[in-house]
Design a protein around this motif. Structure first.
Motif, PDB file in Angstrom:
ATOM      1  N   GLY A  80      -3.119   4.604  -2.619  1.00 62.13           N
ATOM      2  CA  GLY A  80      -3.221   5.674  -3.618  1.00 62.13           C
ATOM      3  C   GLY A  80      -3.974   6.894  -3.137  1.00 62.13           C
ATOM      4  O   GLY A  80      -4.345   7.745  -3.942  1.00 62.13           O
ATOM      5  N   THR A  81      -4.173   7.007  -1.840  1.00 64.88           N
ATOM      6  CA  THR A  81      -4.995   8.104  -1.330  1.00 64.88           C
ATOM      7  C   THR A  81      -4.162   9.134  -0.582  1.00 64.88           C
ATOM      8  O   THR A  81      -3.004   8.912  -0.246  1.00 64.88           O
ATOM      9  CB  THR A  81      -6.099   7.565  -0.401  1.00 64.88           C
ATOM     10  N   MET A  82      -4.791  10.285  -0.322  1.00 66.91           N
ATOM     11  CA  MET A  82      -4.176  11.350   0.471  1.00 66.91           C
ATOM     12  C   MET A  82      -5.137  11.675   1.608  1.00 66.91           C
ATOM     13  O   MET A  82      -6.245  12.157   1.384  1.00 66.91           O
ATOM     14  CB  MET A  82      -3.924  12.584  -0.397  1.00 66.91           C
ATOM     15  N   LEU A  83      -4.699  11.396   2.820  1.00 67.07           N
ATOM     16  CA  LEU A  83      -5.516  11.615   4.012  1.00 67.07           C
ATOM     17  C   LEU A  83      -5.194  12.982   4.593  1.00 67.07           C
ATOM     18  O   LEU A  83      -4.048  13.266   4.939  1.00 67.07           O
ATOM     19  CB  LEU A  83      -5.221  10.515   5.041  1.00 67.07           C
ATOM     20  N   HIS A  84      -6.200  13.840   4.692  1.00 67.35           N
ATOM     21  CA  HIS A  84      -5.989  15.172   5.252  1.00 67.35           C
ATOM     22  C   HIS A  84      -6.018  15.135   6.778  1.00 67.35           C
ATOM     23  O   HIS A  84      -6.979  14.632   7.373  1.00 67.35           O
ATOM     24  CB  HIS A  84      -7.084  16.132   4.768  1.00 67.35           C
ATOM     25  N   VAL A  85      -4.975  15.655   7.378  1.00 65.26           N
ATOM     26  CA  VAL A  85      -4.932  15.847   8.833  1.00 65.26           C
ATOM     27  C   VAL A  85      -4.585  17.320   9.030  1.00 65.26           C
ATOM     28  O   VAL A  85      -3.432  17.695   9.234  1.00 65.26           O
ATOM     29  CB  VAL A  85      -3.897  14.921   9.492  1.00 65.26           C
ATOM     30  N   ASP A  86      -5.595  18.152   8.913  1.00 62.63           N
ATOM     31  CA  ASP A  86      -5.373  19.603   8.886  1.00 62.63           C
ATOM     32  C   ASP A  86      -6.458  20.388   9.608  1.00 62.63           C
ATOM     33  O   ASP A  86      -6.662  21.569   9.362  1.00 62.63           O
ATOM     34  CB  ASP A  86      -5.299  20.083   7.431  1.00 62.63           C
ATOM     35  N   ARG A 120       0.826  -1.199   0.000  1.00 63.78           N
ATOM     36  CA  ARG A 120       0.000   0.000   0.000  1.00 63.78           C
ATOM     37  C   ARG A 120       0.866   1.257   0.000  1.00 63.78           C
ATOM     38  O   ARG A 120       1.926   1.277   0.633  1.00 63.78           O
ATOM     39  CB  ARG A 120      -0.903   0.011   1.236  1.00 63.78           C
ATOM     40  N   CYS A 121       0.411   2.293  -0.684  1.00 67.36           N
ATOM     41  CA  CYS A 121       1.139   3.563  -0.770  1.00 67.36           C
ATOM     42  C   CYS A 121       0.153   4.706  -0.570  1.00 67.36           C
ATOM     43  O   CYS A 121      -0.792   4.856  -1.360  1.00 67.36           O
ATOM     44  CB  CYS A 121       1.824   3.702  -2.127  1.00 67.36           C
ATOM     45  N   ASN A 122       0.364   5.491   0.460  1.00 63.64           N
ATOM     46  CA  ASN A 122      -0.552   6.581   0.784  1.00 63.64           C
ATOM     47  C   ASN A 122       0.222   7.801   1.278  1.00 63.64           C
ATOM     48  O   ASN A 122       1.393   7.703   1.643  1.00 63.64           O
ATOM     49  CB  ASN A 122      -1.539   6.130   1.874  1.00 63.64           C
ATOM     50  N   LEU A 123      -0.471   8.943   1.287  1.00 61.75           N
ATOM     51  CA  LEU A 123       0.098  10.181   1.799  1.00 61.75           C
ATOM     52  C   LEU A 123      -0.784  10.750   2.901  1.00 61.75           C
ATOM     53  O   LEU A 123      -1.996  10.539   2.907  1.00 61.75           O
ATOM     54  CB  LEU A 123       0.206  11.232   0.682  1.00 61.75           C
ATOM     55  N   VAL A 124      -0.149  11.496   3.796  1.00 64.52           N
ATOM     56  CA  VAL A 124      -0.878  12.298   4.771  1.00 64.52           C
ATOM     57  C   VAL A 124      -0.599  13.765   4.450  1.00 64.52           C
ATOM     58  O   VAL A 124       0.556  14.186   4.381  1.00 64.52           O
ATOM     59  CB  VAL A 124      -0.441  11.977   6.210  1.00 64.52           C
ATOM     60  N   ALA A 125      -1.674  14.533   4.208  1.00 62.71           N
ATOM     61  CA  ALA A 125      -1.563  15.970   3.960  1.00 62.71           C
ATOM     62  C   ALA A 125      -1.761  16.683   5.289  1.00 62.71           C
ATOM     63  O   ALA A 125      -2.875  16.754   5.818  1.00 62.71           O
ATOM     64  CB  ALA A 125      -2.605  16.417   2.946  1.00 62.71           C
TER      65      ALA A 125
END
Length: 257
Positions: free
Chosen positions: A243-249, A183-188
């Motif tokens: 493939g997602t970008m999870l917002h923590v903002d 799995r490959c994901n990002l945290v914004a």
């Protein structure tokens, strides 16, 4: 029991205890992971000091993610430290020249500085992941950090472009590594008062924006919420998320003026 019990996690970009990567390493350990961290060059002295606050104190690697030889050597170095496999990799690496590529210089930045920003901040997600590819297996998780590049930001300039490339790179890694169960994901993340942020001209203005607009509020001096999100994505609790970008903002991304 922790959600990372028994997992081996590599966290890049650990500097001060204010860094997001440090928060990730700390929380990952609290959740049962065995952690190894990295930094590069002059930042190593900071890293070697700050990791003494962690229990147990993790090994620290000197890793330049833009150096092909360093990446080629990385699997062997990890194995020397007892990391014969990796359950998770955290990419927390970015750089753009503050004098030429940030702070409003967008229209005059030369290609050499743009190339440095894109190589260090975006391509390195692919090159780092592929460097340790043979240590990853079904269930492994790659998590990167971004500052939402779906919009433009004042003074962020070519780092914003590099982060847009990072976000696209994450999607393509998810496409190509998904069949192998990786799995490959990002945290914004919202703005956190790290060394990297302080190097961006005018970045303190972001704090006022978040104070006014984030529905949940935002504390720029506390990276814990971001660290928890990264650790959650490293865990088995998101087995079908990639493939997602999870917002923590604090929810700012969902608001208008």
């Amino acid at each position: 029991m922790g959600i990372l019990d028994g997992k081996k996690i590599m966290v890049t970009g650990v500097t001060m205890n204010t860094s997001i990567a440090y928060a990730v390493a700390r929380i990952a350990q609290e959740q049962g992971a065995e952690v190894i961290v990295s930094n590069f060059g002059r930042g190593m002295s900071l890293t070697n000091r700050v990791v003494k606050k962690l229990d147990p104190v993790p090994a620290v690697l000197d890793l330049n993610v833009t150096d092909p030889q360093a990446l080629a050597d990385l699997p062997g170095v990890l194995r020397e430290h007892g990391f014969d496999h990796l359950d998770g990799v955290v990419h927390s690496v970015a750089y753009a020249n503050p004098a030429t590529a940030l702070g409003g210089a967008f229209l005059t930045t030369g290609w050499e500085d743009v190339a440095t920003a894109v190589h260090t901040s975006a391509y390195s997600l692919q090159s780092l992941t592929m460097a340790v590819r043979d240590l990853l297996s079904t269930g492994s998780s790659v998590v990167g950090l971004t500052f939402d590049a779906t919009v433009s930001w004042p003074t962020y300039d070519w780092m914003g472009v590099a982060k847009a490339a990072l976000e696209s790179t994450n999607r393509y890694l998810a496409r190509y590594l998904g069949p192998d169960g990786i799995r490959c994901n990002l945290v914004a993340a919202g703005p956190v008062d790290t060394i990297a942020k302080k190097a961006i001209p005018g970045s303190t203005d972001f704090n006022a924006v978040w104070e006014q607009r984030a529905p949940l509020g935002w504390d720029p001096k506390d990276a814990t919420a971001v660290g928890k999100a990264v650790v959650a994505l490293l865990s088995d609790w998101f087995p079908m998320t990639t493939g997602t970008m999870l917002h923590v903002d604090g929810g700012l991304h969902s608001t208008g003026a």
